[in-house]
Design an enzyme around this catalytic site. Structure first.
Site, PDB file in Angstrom:
ATOM      1  N   VAL A  15       0.837  -1.214   0.000  1.00  0.00           N
ATOM      2  CA  VAL A  15       0.000   0.000   0.000  1.00  0.00           C
ATOM      3  C   VAL A  15       0.867   1.257   0.000  1.00  0.00           C
ATOM      4  O   VAL A  15       0.561   2.240  -0.682  1.00  0.00           O
ATOM      5  CB  VAL A  15      -0.976  -0.010   1.202  1.00  0.00           C
ATOM      6  CG1 VAL A  15      -1.759   1.292   1.287  1.00  0.00           C
ATOM      7  CG2 VAL A  15      -1.942  -1.196   1.088  1.00  0.00           C
ATOM      8  N   CYS A 129     -10.915  -1.881   3.556  1.00  0.00           N
ATOM      9  CA  CYS A 129     -11.092  -1.830   2.098  1.00  0.00           C
ATOM     10  C   CYS A 129     -12.505  -2.191   1.639  1.00  0.00           C
ATOM     11  O   CYS A 129     -13.049  -1.567   0.731  1.00  0.00           O
ATOM     12  CB  CYS A 129     -10.060  -2.706   1.406  1.00  0.00           C
ATOM     13  SG  CYS A 129      -9.871  -4.317   2.154  1.00  0.00           S
ATOM     14  N   GLN A 155     -13.210 -11.076  -1.761  1.00  0.00           N
ATOM     15  CA  GLN A 155     -12.030 -10.220  -1.605  1.00  0.00           C
ATOM     16  C   GLN A 155     -10.742 -10.863  -2.112  1.00  0.00           C
ATOM     17  O   GLN A 155     -10.464 -12.028  -1.835  1.00  0.00           O
ATOM     18  CB  GLN A 155     -11.880  -9.852  -0.120  1.00  0.00           C
ATOM     19  CG  GLN A 155     -13.077  -9.075   0.395  1.00  0.00           C
ATOM     20  CD  GLN A 155     -12.957  -8.657   1.856  1.00  0.00           C
ATOM     21  OE1 GLN A 155     -13.921  -8.719   2.591  1.00  0.00           O
ATOM     22  NE2 GLN A 155     -11.792  -8.208   2.283  1.00  0.00           N
ATOM     23  N   GLY A 159      -5.334  -7.706  -0.368  1.00  0.00           N
ATOM     24  CA  GLY A 159      -5.775  -7.076   0.876  1.00  0.00           C
ATOM     25  C   GLY A 159      -5.015  -7.613   2.075  1.00  0.00           C
ATOM     26  O   GLY A 159      -4.984  -6.986   3.134  1.00  0.00           O
ATOM     27  N   LYS A 212     -16.111  -5.268  10.921  1.00  0.00           N
ATOM     28  CA  LYS A 212     -15.565  -3.970  10.497  1.00  0.00           C
ATOM     29  C   LYS A 212     -16.528  -3.327   9.504  1.00  0.00           C
ATOM     30  O   LYS A 212     -16.835  -2.140   9.598  1.00  0.00           O
ATOM     31  CB  LYS A 212     -14.202  -4.153   9.826  1.00  0.00           C
ATOM     32  CG  LYS A 212     -13.057  -4.345  10.790  1.00  0.00           C
ATOM     33  CD  LYS A 212     -11.757  -4.544  10.004  1.00  0.00           C
ATOM     34  CE  LYS A 212     -10.651  -5.083  10.879  1.00  0.00           C
ATOM     35  NZ  LYS A 212      -9.483  -5.523  10.102  1.00  0.00           N
ATOM     36  N   ARG A 235     -12.713 -14.749   1.052  1.00  0.00           N
ATOM     37  CA  ARG A 235     -11.462 -14.566   0.299  1.00  0.00           C
ATOM     38  C   ARG A 235     -11.526 -15.429  -0.962  1.00  0.00           C
ATOM     39  O   ARG A 235     -11.879 -16.605  -0.903  1.00  0.00           O
ATOM     40  CB  ARG A 235     -10.283 -15.007   1.177  1.00  0.00           C
ATOM     41  CG  ARG A 235      -8.939 -14.663   0.600  1.00  0.00           C
ATOM     42  CD  ARG A 235      -8.606 -13.191   0.655  1.00  0.00           C
ATOM     43  NE  ARG A 235      -8.285 -12.725   2.005  1.00  0.00           N
ATOM     44  CZ  ARG A 235      -8.124 -11.439   2.301  1.00  0.00           C
ATOM     45  NH1 ARG A 235      -8.258 -10.498   1.381  1.00  0.00           N
ATOM     46  NH2 ARG A 235      -7.850 -11.081   3.544  1.00  0.00           N
ATOM     47  N   HIS A 242     -11.666  -6.114  -5.132  1.00  0.00           N
ATOM     48  CA  HIS A 242     -12.709  -6.734  -4.308  1.00  0.00           C
ATOM     49  C   HIS A 242     -14.061  -6.553  -5.001  1.00  0.00           C
ATOM     50  O   HIS A 242     -14.328  -5.500  -5.597  1.00  0.00           O
ATOM     51  CB  HIS A 242     -12.808  -6.045  -2.948  1.00  0.00           C
ATOM     52  CG  HIS A 242     -11.654  -6.318  -2.022  1.00  0.00           C
ATOM     53  ND1 HIS A 242     -10.598  -7.149  -2.331  1.00  0.00           N
ATOM     54  CD2 HIS A 242     -11.428  -5.873  -0.753  1.00  0.00           C
ATOM     55  CE1 HIS A 242      -9.756  -7.190  -1.296  1.00  0.00           C
ATOM     56  NE2 HIS A 242     -10.234  -6.417  -0.342  1.00  0.00           N
ATOM     57  N   ASN A 315      -9.016  -2.764  -4.563  1.00  0.00           N
ATOM     58  CA  ASN A 315      -8.904  -2.649  -3.101  1.00  0.00           C
ATOM     59  C   ASN A 315      -7.658  -1.900  -2.652  1.00  0.00           C
ATOM     60  O   ASN A 315      -7.626  -1.334  -1.565  1.00  0.00           O
ATOM     61  CB  ASN A 315      -8.917  -4.044  -2.452  1.00  0.00           C
ATOM     62  CG  ASN A 315      -7.854  -4.959  -3.012  1.00  0.00           C
ATOM     63  OD1 ASN A 315      -7.842  -5.235  -4.211  1.00  0.00           O
ATOM     64  ND2 ASN A 315      -6.953  -5.421  -2.176  1.00  0.00           N
TER      65      ASN A 315
HETATM   66  P1  A2P Z   1       9.796  -3.037   5.741  1.00  0.00           P
HETATM   67  O1  A2P Z   1       9.781  -3.051   4.235  1.00  0.00           O
HETATM   68  O2  A2P Z   1      11.090  -2.551   6.282  1.00  0.00           O
HETATM   69  O3  A2P Z   1       9.343  -4.349   6.344  1.00  0.00           O
HETATM   70  P2  A2P Z   1       3.273  -4.846   3.823  1.00  0.00           P
HETATM   71  O4  A2P Z   1       1.970  -4.706   4.535  1.00  0.00           O
HETATM   72  O5  A2P Z   1       3.160  -4.823   2.342  1.00  0.00           O
HETATM   73  O6  A2P Z   1       4.056  -6.011   4.333  1.00  0.00           O
HETATM   74  O7  A2P Z   1       4.154  -3.492   4.219  1.00  0.00           O
HETATM   75  C1  A2P Z   1       4.357  -3.053   5.527  1.00  0.00           C
HETATM   76  C2  A2P Z   1       5.164  -1.752   5.533  1.00  0.00           C
HETATM   77  O8  A2P Z   1       5.319  -1.310   6.885  1.00  0.00           O
HETATM   78  C3  A2P Z   1       6.585  -1.919   5.013  1.00  0.00           C
HETATM   79  O9  A2P Z   1       7.008  -0.706   4.421  1.00  0.00           O
HETATM   80  C4  A2P Z   1       7.351  -2.198   6.284  1.00  0.00           C
HETATM   81  O10 A2P Z   1       8.741  -1.916   6.192  1.00  0.00           O
HETATM   82  C5  A2P Z   1       6.698  -1.225   7.226  1.00  0.00           C
HETATM   83  N1  A2P Z   1       6.896  -1.591   8.635  1.00  0.00           N
HETATM   84  C6  A2P Z   1       6.658  -2.766   9.213  1.00  0.00           C
HETATM   85  N2  A2P Z   1       6.969  -2.730  10.526  1.00  0.00           N
HETATM   86  C7  A2P Z   1       7.429  -1.486  10.789  1.00  0.00           C
HETATM   87  C8  A2P Z   1       7.932  -0.798  11.954  1.00  0.00           C
HETATM   88  N3  A2P Z   1       7.997  -1.403  13.134  1.00  0.00           N
HETATM   89  N4  A2P Z   1       8.320   0.484  11.806  1.00  0.00           N
HETATM   90  C9  A2P Z   1       8.244   1.111  10.618  1.00  0.00           C
HETATM   91  N5  A2P Z   1       7.794   0.523   9.484  1.00  0.00           N
HETATM   92  C10 A2P Z   1       7.387  -0.758   9.559  1.00  0.00           C
END
Ligand code: A2P
Length: 341
Positions: A15, A129, A155, A159, A212, A235, A242, A315
């Site tokens: 996202v 979403c 969905q 997501g 939700k 799902r 979605h 979504n």
């Molecule tokens: P990172 O790429 O370093 O894991 P997704 O939902 O697609 O897995 O993405 C989650 C996003 O949130 C990624 O950019 C991830 O970074 C970031 N993220 C996950 N945990 C943390 C944290 N504790 N602090 C900051 N960003 C985080």
């Protein structure tokens, strides 16, 4: 006009990447922008509007001087950093479910209830979403009075994040090759399957995802407890987009033609509804584009004053990134940043 300093928290996620692209598409004007992640992706190079940025590890001090944070890094990350952002005078527009139902947090779909942004105290929540696409469809019909709303969702796996996308691909390949596959993201195999569970089950037998949709719809549209809302969330093995089958019972009589005409002229919607010619929206029509598509608008056979319809949307756009950035635009246009200190 002053321009805000913006941060994208979770910039390397599915996202977060989408948010970054839409900040550009919607022409959001800012003074500075920074991209934040966990230590895992810190140091990643990222191109934005022709300039190279280095993704930074998130710490509380990352938010010094930041006015607006677009966050999509999971609930616990939002919970950890939201107080730090607000303390430093910033506004966080959060994609997670962490704050959605809190009383002093507006839950907003841009173009539906932007006025709720006026009472934010530093945190604004972006709805789930499945709720998001439904709101754009329901809002223009609210004046006919809702009695009952029943939603069934279909969905896609995106997501559930990057790991879920990879699991659908790998499980499909394994299945076609007759190989064993151990599913991790989903409780059941997702390839060639339909799973009637999204998120965990609640005491009432509905899942958290289903609740939700029920609770967020009531909050966003300011509906009383008298309006009955129920959802079944499912799902399906689709990567992106979605779909929802929706049955609505109204206080007043309304014809399918009226619904068609109202929705065709409403913000964020596109009506495709000519079944004689096999014209109705499918999930693929919605991939990578902004509108929520509506079709199969017909008189409900189950309810008096009832309408049944079908809607599909991307979504990751309206259900997450697009609405987040649209909210950011409204916060800037309505001059609602830097005011809560
Ligand atoms: P990172 O790429 O370093 O894991 P997704 O939902 O697609 O897995 O993405 C989650 C996003 O949130 C990624 O950019 C991830 O970074 C970031 N993220 C996950 N945990 C943390 C944290 N504790 N602090 C900051 N960003 C985080």
């Amino acid at each position: 006009m002053n321009k805000p300093n913006i941060a994208i928290l979770g910039a390397t996620g599915v996202v977060g990447r989408e948010i970054t692209q839409i900040v550009d598409e919607l022409g959001i004007e800012f003074n500075t922008i920074k991209f934040l992640s966990s230590p895992k992706s810190a140091g990643t190079k990222l191109n934005f509007r022709g300039k190279e940025y280095i993704v930074e590890e998130t710490t509380p001090d990352s938010f010094n001087g930041i006015d607006i944070v677009l966050a999509s890094a999971g609930g616990s990350t939002s919970q950890k950093y939201a107080p730090e952002i607000v303390k430093r005078g910033g506004v966080i527009i959060d994609n997670s479910s962490a704050f959605r139902m809190e009383k002093d947090v507006p839950l907003v779909i841009a173009g539906v209830n932007d006025d709720d942004l006026r009472w934010h105290k530093g945190i604004v929540a972006n709805p789930n979403c499945s709720t998001s696409q439904l709101m754009l469809v329901l809002e223009p019909l609210k004046k006919f009075g809702f009695k009952r709303i029943i939603v069934s969702t279909y969905q896609s796996v995106s997501g559930a994040g990057l790991a879920a996308i990879n699991e659908l691909r790998a499980d499909t390949e394994a299945n076609l090759n007759g190989e064993k596959f151990e599913n991790k993201c989903f409780k059941k195999p997702i390839s060639f399957n339909v799973i009637p569970q999204i998120d965990v089950f609640c005491d009432n037998g509905y899942t958290k995802e289903e609740m939700k949709v029920t609770n967020e719809t009531r909050k966003i549209l300011h509906l009383s407890e008298d309006v009955k809302i129920a959802c079944t969330a499912v799902r399906v093995p689709v990567f992106r987009g979605h779909s929802e089958a929706v049955d609505i019972e109204f206080d007043k009589n309304i014809s399918p033609d009226e619904v068609r005409s109202i929705l065709a002229n409403s913000f964020g919607l596109k009506v495709i509804d000519n079944p004689d010619n096999f014209e109705y929206p499918t999930t693929r029509d919605a991939e990578y584009v902004d509108p929520v598509f509506v079709g199969r608008i017909r008189k409900s056979l189950a309810f008096d004053n009832g309408i049944a319809l079908w809607c599909v949307a991307d979504n990751l756009r309206i259900g997450a990134a697009l609405n987040t950035v649209r909210i950011c635009k409204s916060v800037i246009d309505m001059d609602l940043w830097g005011n809560h200190k």
